[in-house]
Design a protein around this motif. Structure first.
Motif, PDB file in Angstrom:
ATOM      1  N   PHE A 156       4.591  20.365  -6.955  1.00 48.00           N
ATOM      2  CA  PHE A 156       3.241  19.940  -6.606  1.00 48.00           C
ATOM      3  C   PHE A 156       3.189  18.457  -6.256  1.00 48.00           C
ATOM      4  O   PHE A 156       2.463  18.059  -5.346  1.00 48.00           O
ATOM      5  N   PHE A 157       3.961  17.614  -6.942  1.00 46.84           N
ATOM      6  CA  PHE A 157       3.927  16.185  -6.627  1.00 46.84           C
ATOM      7  C   PHE A 157       4.366  15.930  -5.190  1.00 46.84           C
ATOM      8  O   PHE A 157       3.742  15.149  -4.477  1.00 46.84           O
ATOM      9  N   ASP A 158       5.430  16.577  -4.747  1.00 53.76           N
ATOM     10  CA  ASP A 158       5.891  16.387  -3.364  1.00 53.76           C
ATOM     11  C   ASP A 158       4.825  16.841  -2.372  1.00 53.76           C
ATOM     12  O   ASP A 158       4.585  16.194  -1.363  1.00 53.76           O
ATOM     13  N   ALA A 211       0.605  15.190   1.331  1.00 56.23           N
ATOM     14  CA  ALA A 211      -0.783  15.373   1.763  1.00 56.23           C
ATOM     15  C   ALA A 211      -1.508  14.035   1.899  1.00 56.23           C
ATOM     16  O   ALA A 211      -2.321  13.864   2.797  1.00 56.23           O
ATOM     17  N   VAL A 212      -1.201  13.090   1.027  1.00 59.40           N
ATOM     18  CA  VAL A 212      -1.843  11.770   1.113  1.00 59.40           C
ATOM     19  C   VAL A 212      -0.952  10.760   1.818  1.00 59.40           C
ATOM     20  O   VAL A 212      -1.282   9.591   1.904  1.00 59.40           O
ATOM     21  N   GLN A 213       0.169  11.218   2.331  1.00 56.03           N
ATOM     22  CA  GLN A 213       1.092  10.428   3.152  1.00 56.03           C
ATOM     23  C   GLN A 213       1.608   9.179   2.424  1.00 56.03           C
ATOM     24  O   GLN A 213       1.533   8.071   2.936  1.00 56.03           O
ATOM     25  N   ARG A 232       5.764   6.606  -3.619  1.00 53.68           N
ATOM     26  CA  ARG A 232       6.132   7.770  -4.436  1.00 53.68           C
ATOM     27  C   ARG A 232       6.837   7.335  -5.714  1.00 53.68           C
ATOM     28  O   ARG A 232       6.552   7.840  -6.790  1.00 53.68           O
ATOM     29  N   ARG A 233       7.782   6.403  -5.583  1.00 56.93           N
ATOM     30  CA  ARG A 233       8.512   5.919  -6.767  1.00 56.93           C
ATOM     31  C   ARG A 233       7.555   5.293  -7.773  1.00 56.93           C
ATOM     32  O   ARG A 233       7.642   5.551  -8.975  1.00 56.93           O
ATOM     33  N   ARG A 234       6.626   4.472  -7.277  1.00 55.86           N
ATOM     34  CA  ARG A 234       5.661   3.839  -8.185  1.00 55.86           C
ATOM     35  C   ARG A 234       4.757   4.882  -8.839  1.00 55.86           C
ATOM     36  O   ARG A 234       4.443   4.783 -10.027  1.00 55.86           O
ATOM     37  N   ALA A 235       4.334   5.866  -8.069  1.00 61.72           N
ATOM     38  CA  ALA A 235       3.472   6.908  -8.628  1.00 61.72           C
ATOM     39  C   ALA A 235       4.207   7.698  -9.709  1.00 61.72           C
ATOM     40  O   ALA A 235       3.644   7.980 -10.765  1.00 61.72           O
ATOM     41  N   LEU A 236       5.461   8.045  -9.446  1.00 61.34           N
ATOM     42  CA  LEU A 236       6.231   8.795 -10.441  1.00 61.34           C
ATOM     43  C   LEU A 236       6.511   7.981 -11.693  1.00 61.34           C
ATOM     44  O   LEU A 236       6.717   8.539 -12.766  1.00 61.34           O
ATOM     45  N   ALA A 237       6.523   6.660 -11.571  1.00 57.63           N
ATOM     46  CA  ALA A 237       6.759   5.795 -12.731  1.00 57.63           C
ATOM     47  C   ALA A 237       5.483   5.557 -13.539  1.00 57.63           C
ATOM     48  O   ALA A 237       5.544   5.075 -14.669  1.00 57.63           O
ATOM     49  N   ASP A 238       4.348   5.907 -12.997  1.00 54.04           N
ATOM     50  CA  ASP A 238       3.059   5.700 -13.665  1.00 54.04           C
ATOM     51  C   ASP A 238       2.849   6.807 -14.701  1.00 54.04           C
ATOM     52  O   ASP A 238       2.811   7.983 -14.360  1.00 54.04           O
TER      53      ASP A 238
END
Length: 64
Positions: free
Chosen positions: A15-17, A22-24, A30-36
């Motif tokens: 789902f994350f991918d 979807a939000v480009q 992506r790396r920052r989001a996954l680290a949050d």
């Protein structure tokens, strides 16, 4: 969620991918989001009731 189920889940994408595409998001985003930790909590949360409901709706519509 229905778009994810219809288009992506069957191809073994997570789902994350799907959401990141979807939000480009760019690779660094992506790396920052996954680290949050807040993002991690949301994307790893399992909702069996909601998932069952989606499957039931898709089945009733003849899409599964």
């Amino acid at each position: 969620m229905v778009r994810f189920s219809e288009r992506v889940e069957r191809n073994n994408f997570n789902f994350f991918d799907f959401l990141a595409n979807a939000v480009q998001l760019h690779a660094d985003q992506r790396r920052r989001a996954l680290a949050d930790p807040d993002v991690q909590r949301v994307i790893t949360y399992a909702d069996p009731t909601g998932e069952t409901a989606v499957r039931n709706v898709l089945h009733q519509r003849g899409e599964s």
